[in-house]
Write a protein that holds these residues in place. Sequence first.
Motif, short mmCIF file in Angstrom:
data_model
loop_
_atom_site.label_atom_id
_atom_site.label_comp_id
_atom_site.label_asym_id
_atom_site.label_seq_id
_atom_site.Cartn_x
_atom_site.Cartn_y
_atom_site.Cartn_z
N GLN A 57 7.30 -11.15 -14.65
CA GLN A 57 6.53 -10.10 -13.33
C GLN A 57 7.27 -8.94 -13.00
O GLN A 57 8.39 -9.02 -12.97
CB GLN A 57 6.31 -11.08 -12.20
CG GLN A 57 5.38 -12.31 -12.65
CD GLN A 57 5.15 -13.25 -11.33
OE1 GLN A 57 5.81 -13.40 -10.61
NE2 GLN A 57 3.82 -13.63 -11.22
N ILE A 58 6.37 -8.00 -12.95
CA ILE A 58 7.04 -6.86 -11.90
C ILE A 58 6.30 -6.75 -10.63
O ILE A 58 4.93 -6.41 -10.77
CB ILE A 58 6.92 -5.49 -12.74
CG1 ILE A 58 7.61 -5.83 -14.18
CG2 ILE A 58 7.58 -4.53 -12.05
CD1 ILE A 58 7.70 -4.68 -15.30
N HIS A 59 6.82 -6.63 -9.52
CA HIS A 59 6.31 -6.43 -8.53
C HIS A 59 6.89 -5.26 -7.88
O HIS A 59 7.97 -4.65 -7.98
CB HIS A 59 6.78 -7.53 -7.33
CG HIS A 59 6.20 -8.67 -7.60
ND1 HIS A 59 6.50 -10.10 -7.02
CD2 HIS A 59 5.21 -9.39 -8.60
CE1 HIS A 59 5.93 -11.04 -7.35
NE2 HIS A 59 5.38 -10.72 -8.49
N LEU A 60 5.59 -4.41 -7.24
CA LEU A 60 6.03 -3.29 -6.59
C LEU A 60 5.21 -3.44 -5.29
O LEU A 60 4.01 -3.56 -5.05
CB LEU A 60 5.09 -1.91 -7.38
CG LEU A 60 5.25 -0.68 -6.68
CD1 LEU A 60 6.61 -0.17 -6.48
CD2 LEU A 60 4.37 0.21 -7.26
N LYS A 61 6.09 -3.31 -3.91
CA LYS A 61 5.51 -3.53 -2.86
C LYS A 61 4.85 -4.75 -2.47
O LYS A 61 4.08 -4.89 -2.01
CB LYS A 61 4.93 -2.40 -2.12
CG LYS A 61 5.51 -0.89 -2.06
CD LYS A 61 4.66 0.25 -1.65
CE LYS A 61 4.46 -0.05 -0.51
NZ LYS A 61 3.65 1.31 0.30
N GLY A 62 5.67 -5.73 -3.31
CA GLY A 62 4.83 -6.97 -3.05
C GLY A 62 3.82 -7.39 -3.93
O GLY A 62 3.35 -8.57 -3.98
N GLN A 63 3.21 -6.39 -4.73
CA GLN A 63 2.02 -6.74 -5.75
C GLN A 63 2.50 -6.77 -7.08
O GLN A 63 3.09 -6.05 -7.54
CB GLN A 63 0.72 -5.95 -5.35
CG GLN A 63 1.04 -4.39 -5.94
CD GLN A 63 -0.26 -3.71 -6.04
OE1 GLN A 63 -1.31 -4.45 -6.08
NE2 GLN A 63 -0.15 -2.27 -5.86
#
Length: 250
Positions: A57-63
């Motif tokens: 997974q890659i999360h950007l600002k929590g998403q």
Amino acid sequence: MIEFKQVNKWFGDYQALHDINETVAEGEVVVVCGPSGSGKSTLIRTLNRLEPIQSGQIHLKGQDIHRRELDLNQLRSGIGFVFQQFNLFPHLTALQNCTLAPTHLKRLSPQQARERALALLERVGLAHKAQAYPSELSGGQQQRVAIARALTMQPPVMLFDEPTSALDPEMVGEVLQVMRDLARDGMTMVCVTHEMGFAREVADRVLFMDAGKVLERARPDDFFVRPQHPRAQQFVSDIRSPHQVLAAAA
């Protein structure tokens, strides 16, 4: 701001990224370095889904930005990306290149987009070239327009994929200066670059990659003076040696 969790990426039978687990904090400048083919550009291109991942997974600002239902256009409109080859629209002026996305994606009025674009062209030292076409600009000027264009979307993070590699040596400095200014202003930045002087001066952290793995993560002073991994030690030794030869000759 950014979190990689057990990220793996293959091109056919070739594994380009191996179990990447990294974080980038808000306001942090992270430089990714390593030999050619180490996975640096692949890593950064997964951050706006120019490259899909096979697991993790890659999360950007929590998403989770690799989930199926994600609005891809919305994701990319919130990430500034500066490429090696500038990728300006050749039939548009510098100003038009910078106003296109804000008017179509951010729904700014033409006047609002123009004012924002001119302010950012001024910031990168190119307000006087607003009406010039890419063919009328030097490589360094084109790359600075590309940075201004990315900034018009007011992204929370800027990604740079070897932004100076296509430039003549005398043009590199002008692009790096714009990047230094962004870093001083607190922009979150992930930079793939071979400019080790820039990394040492500006980065908060250096990630060293080889064969798709992050082998070392360190503050610049530690990485360039006291690298720990044998492969990182060899890399630092190789980039030092030309300077040592020149110094000895002097």
